[in-house]
Scaffold this motif. Structure first.
Motif, PDB file in Angstrom:
ATOM      1  N   LEU A 129      -7.983 -28.944 -14.778  1.00 57.42           N
ATOM      2  CA  LEU A 129      -8.946 -27.894 -15.201  1.00 57.42           C
ATOM      3  C   LEU A 129      -9.379 -27.160 -13.768  1.00 57.42           C
ATOM      4  CD1 LEU A 129     -10.825 -30.396 -17.522  1.00 57.42           C
ATOM      5  CD2 LEU A 129      -9.042 -28.328 -18.119  1.00 57.42           C
ATOM      6  N   GLU A 130      -9.591 -28.080 -12.769  1.00 56.15           N
ATOM      7  CA  GLU A 130      -9.750 -27.554 -11.427  1.00 56.15           C
ATOM      8  C   GLU A 130      -8.877 -28.127 -10.303  1.00 56.15           C
ATOM      9  OE1 GLU A 130     -13.878 -28.113 -10.704  1.00 56.15           O
ATOM     10  OE2 GLU A 130     -14.578 -27.695 -12.686  1.00 56.15           O
ATOM     11  N   GLY A 131      -8.812 -27.349  -9.328  1.00 56.45           N
ATOM     12  CA  GLY A 131      -7.875 -27.909  -8.078  1.00 56.45           C
ATOM     13  C   GLY A 131      -6.507 -27.755  -8.292  1.00 56.45           C
ATOM     14  N   ASP A 132      -5.752 -28.817  -7.927  1.00 63.96           N
ATOM     15  CA  ASP A 132      -4.170 -28.930  -8.014  1.00 63.96           C
ATOM     16  C   ASP A 132      -3.894 -30.316  -7.769  1.00 63.96           C
ATOM     17  OD1 ASP A 132      -3.405 -29.235  -5.013  1.00 63.96           O
ATOM     18  OD2 ASP A 132      -4.859 -27.635  -4.770  1.00 63.96           O
ATOM     19  N   MET A 133      -2.831 -30.626  -7.978  1.00 65.48           N
ATOM     20  CA  MET A 133      -2.348 -31.964  -8.256  1.00 65.48           C
ATOM     21  C   MET A 133      -0.550 -32.091  -8.401  1.00 65.48           C
ATOM     22  SD  MET A 133      -3.498 -33.457 -11.733  1.00 65.48           S
ATOM     23  CE  MET A 133      -2.666 -35.127 -11.623  1.00 65.48           C
ATOM     24  N   ASN A 134       0.106 -33.120  -8.100  1.00 65.13           N
ATOM     25  CA  ASN A 134       1.400 -33.336  -8.271  1.00 65.13           C
ATOM     26  C   ASN A 134       1.365 -34.420  -9.306  1.00 65.13           C
ATOM     27  OD1 ASN A 134       2.149 -31.439  -6.300  1.00 65.13           O
ATOM     28  ND2 ASN A 134       1.890 -32.676  -4.848  1.00 65.13           N
ATOM     29  N   VAL A 135       2.430 -34.210 -10.257  1.00 62.13           N
ATOM     30  CA  VAL A 135       2.891 -35.133 -11.075  1.00 62.13           C
ATOM     31  C   VAL A 135       4.225 -35.383 -11.068  1.00 62.13           C
ATOM     32  CG1 VAL A 135       3.055 -35.733 -13.713  1.00 62.13           C
ATOM     33  CG2 VAL A 135       1.161 -34.139 -12.759  1.00 62.13           C
ATOM     34  N   THR A 136       4.641 -36.738 -10.714  1.00 66.46           N
ATOM     35  CA  THR A 136       6.114 -37.052 -10.591  1.00 66.46           C
ATOM     36  C   THR A 136       6.531 -37.770 -11.878  1.00 66.46           C
ATOM     37  OG1 THR A 136       5.669 -37.306  -8.068  1.00 66.46           O
ATOM     38  CG2 THR A 136       7.693 -38.418  -8.983  1.00 66.46           C
ATOM     39  N   VAL A 137       7.626 -37.311 -12.284  1.00 68.28           N
ATOM     40  CA  VAL A 137       8.324 -38.009 -13.494  1.00 68.28           C
ATOM     41  C   VAL A 137       9.720 -38.063 -13.383  1.00 68.28           C
ATOM     42  CG1 VAL A 137       8.549 -37.594 -16.190  1.00 68.28           C
ATOM     43  CG2 VAL A 137       6.571 -36.878 -15.098  1.00 68.28           C
ATOM     44  N   GLY A 138      10.130 -39.240 -13.421  1.00 70.65           N
ATOM     45  CA  GLY A 138      11.493 -39.463 -13.347  1.00 70.65           C
ATOM     46  C   GLY A 138      12.112 -38.887 -12.110  1.00 70.65           C
ATOM     47  N   GLY A 139      11.411 -39.214 -11.025  1.00 69.09           N
ATOM     48  CA  GLY A 139      11.598 -38.748  -9.529  1.00 69.09           C
ATOM     49  C   GLY A 139      11.523 -37.449  -9.196  1.00 69.09           C
TER      50      GLY A 139
END
Length: 184
Positions: free
Chosen positions: A135-145
C-alpha cells in the motif's frame, strides 16, 4: 438457559419476525405446538434435535440456520482495537485484522515494515497461498529463492507452502505498509 438454547431462541424469533409469521402459523408449518415454540423462543425450553429438525423442515431452512450464531453482515474493525504482534526487533508489526476463520479458511493481516526488516516464514500447510499488496513504500518478497521487488500498488500471489520471506533494505527511510490475505 444454556448457550445453544439462546442461539435457537434468537434465530427462531428472528426468522419468524422476518417472515411475519405468528406462532400459530409456525406451529402449522412445523408440527411443533404453539406453546412449545413460545417456550423455545423465550429460552425456557431446550429443544430436542428432532424438534429442531421439525422446525427447520417446516420453515424450509437448514438445521444450521437455527443452531448457528448469526454473524453480522457488516463488521468494522477499528485499527485501535487490533493489537500488533512485533517481530525482527520491532521492525515488523503484524496486525491480524480478520484472524483465521476455519469456515472461510483465510485470514487478513496488515504488515508494517521499517528499514532493515527481515522476516523469514516457514512453509504453511499444503496448498496455502498468500496474496500481498503493497500500500505504501517498498519491500522484497522472497519465494523459493527468488526475490521479487515490490513498490506501492504492486501485488503478488504465491504458494505459501514453501519457505518465503519479507524484507526491506537498511536505506529505506519510510515505513512500508502492506495487506496480506492467507488462504489455507
Amino acid at each position: 438457559m444454556d448457550d445453544i438454547s439462546q442461539v435457537i431462541a434468537g434465530n427462531l424469533k428472528e426468522l419468524r419476525e422476518q417472515r411475519r409469521l405468528s406462532l400459530d402459523r409456525v406451529a402449522e408449518l412445523t408440527g411443533v405446538s404453539k406453546s412449545m415454540l413460545g417456550q423455545i423462543e423465550r429460552g425456557e425450553s431446550n429443544p430436542t434435535i428432532q424438534t429442531i429438525w421439525k422446525m427447520a423442515n417446516g420453515l424450509k431452512v437448514s438445521l444450521t440456520t437455527l443452531i448457528d450464531r448469526n454473524t453480522p453482515e457488516t463488521v468494522v474493525v477499528k485499527r485501535s482495537t487490533v493489537s500488533p504482534a512485533g517481530g525482527n526487533d520491532g521492525k515488523i508489526q503484524i496486525y491480524p485484522v480478520f484472524p483465521f476463520d476455519p469456515e472461510k479458511r483465510f485470514e487478513v493481516i496488515n504488515l508494517e515494515l521499517s528499514s532493515g526488516a527481515y522476516s523469514p516464514s516457514e512453509p504453511h500447510a499444503d496448498g496455502a497461498e498468500e496474496y500481498l499488496m503493497v500500500l505504501e513504500g517498498d519491500m522484497n518478497v522472497t519465494v523459493g529463492g527468488e526475490v521479487y521487488a515490490l513498490e506501492a500498488g504492486d501485488a503478488i500471489r504465491y504458494r505459501a507452502d514453501q519457505s518465503h520471506a519479507y524484507s526491506r533494505s537498511d536505506e529505506a527511510p519510510t515505513l512500508t505498509k502492506a495487506c496480506m490475505v492467507i488462504v489455507y
